[in-house]
Design an enzyme around this catalytic site. Structure first.
Site, mmCIF file in Angstrom:
data_model
loop_
_atom_site.group_PDB
_atom_site.id
_atom_site.type_symbol
_atom_site.label_atom_id
_atom_site.label_comp_id
_atom_site.label_asym_id
_atom_site.label_seq_id
_atom_site.Cartn_x
_atom_site.Cartn_y
_atom_site.Cartn_z
ATOM 1 C CE LYS A 1 -4.692 -0.182 2.206
ATOM 2 N NZ LYS A 1 -5.502 0.180 3.102
HETATM 3 O O1 G3P Z 1 -9.181 0.226 3.913
HETATM 4 C C1 G3P Z 1 -9.336 1.942 4.480
HETATM 5 C C2 G3P Z 1 -9.999 1.907 5.442
HETATM 6 O O2 G3P Z 1 -8.956 0.960 6.884
HETATM 7 C C3 G3P Z 1 -9.900 3.596 5.722
HETATM 8 O O3 G3P Z 1 -11.626 3.229 6.991
HETATM 9 O O4 G3P Z 1 -12.714 3.584 8.393
HETATM 10 O O5 G3P Z 1 -9.992 4.649 9.119
HETATM 11 O O6 G3P Z 1 -11.951 5.450 7.238
HETATM 12 P P1 G3P Z 1 -11.542 4.051 7.801
#
Ligand code: G3P
Length: 214
Positions: free
Chosen positions: A83
């Site tokens: 990533k």
């Molecule tokens: O895949 C990306 C994710 O982990 C981010 O999610 O909920 O932290 O915006 P969030």
């Protein structure tokens, strides 16, 4: 549409893997910070549970450091993919990874132009963060629609992973738009199969079954 689970929690991954619908895993530094143990051990265990792609994120800010980190991460298991953030240094690194045959997931994508550039740089996947866009008053799923259109327009091979998913509605819309992958937190994966009318129907069929002559 492929289903990835967005977590570094091994118990959740084991449970979702049992359902037979899990195609991969995405992690990030925040998700790993919530788990106990060394991040390499956690990633190794995850890769042993799920044969599909497992995203592990670099934290260097310049391309050389990203590539060194990524090379180390790929030693953990064959199914690790790297990533890399959607930055200028990130797209340099994506090109270098591609030249080495290392798969990448362009993360923290918030605009169609970022998505266009990472596709040109050869990213294997792009991750538009739909929930975080919704949080600031944009329509996150509009970005997914744009990316699907742009990639189709030019036949880019980069696959769209709908990320930062917060609800079953996001998953439904992702499937309608033709996104390649949705990476979903365990709580939302668990909700996808549930419907009150299914539960009610089962109860009613079970009650009527009692009345059937056997
Ligand atoms: O895949 C990306 C994710 O982990 C981010 O999610 O909920 O932290 O915006 P969030």
């Amino acid at each position: 549409m492929k289903f990835f689970i967005d977590t570094a929690n091994v118990e959740q991954i084991r449970e979702a893997a049992k359902w037979g619908v899990l195609d991969g895993v995405t992690t990030n530094p925040t998700l790993l910070s919530r788990e106990k143990g060394s991040f390499k051990d956690i990633l190794r265990e995850i890769c042993s549970i799920v044969p599909g792609p497992v995203s592990a994120e670099v934290v260097s800010l310049e391309a050389g450091g990203m590539v060194s980190e990524g090379r180390e991460l790929t030693k953990i298991a064959d199914n690790i993919i790297i990533k890399v953030p959607c930055t200028t240094e990130g797209i340099k690194a994506m090109g270098m990874f591609k030249a080495e045959g290392i798969q990448t997931n362009a993360t923290l994508c918030f605009s169609p132009n970022q998505g266009l550039l990472v596709a040109k740089a050869g990213a294997t996947y792009v991750s538009p963060f739909v929930g975080r866009l919704d949080d600031v008053g944009h329509r996150g799923m509009d970005l997914v629609a744009d990316l699907v259109t742009i990639y189709n327009n030019y036949s880019f091979a980069t696959q769209v992973i709908v990320a930062s998913i917060r609800s079953v509605q996001h998953v439904y819309e992702a499937a309608l738009m033709g996104a390649d992958v949705a990476t979903i937190p365990f709580k939302v994966v668990d909700q996808l199969i549930k419907h009150p009318l299914t539960d009610k129907g089962i109860q009613s069929f079970l009650a009527d079954w009692e009345k059937v002559e056997k």
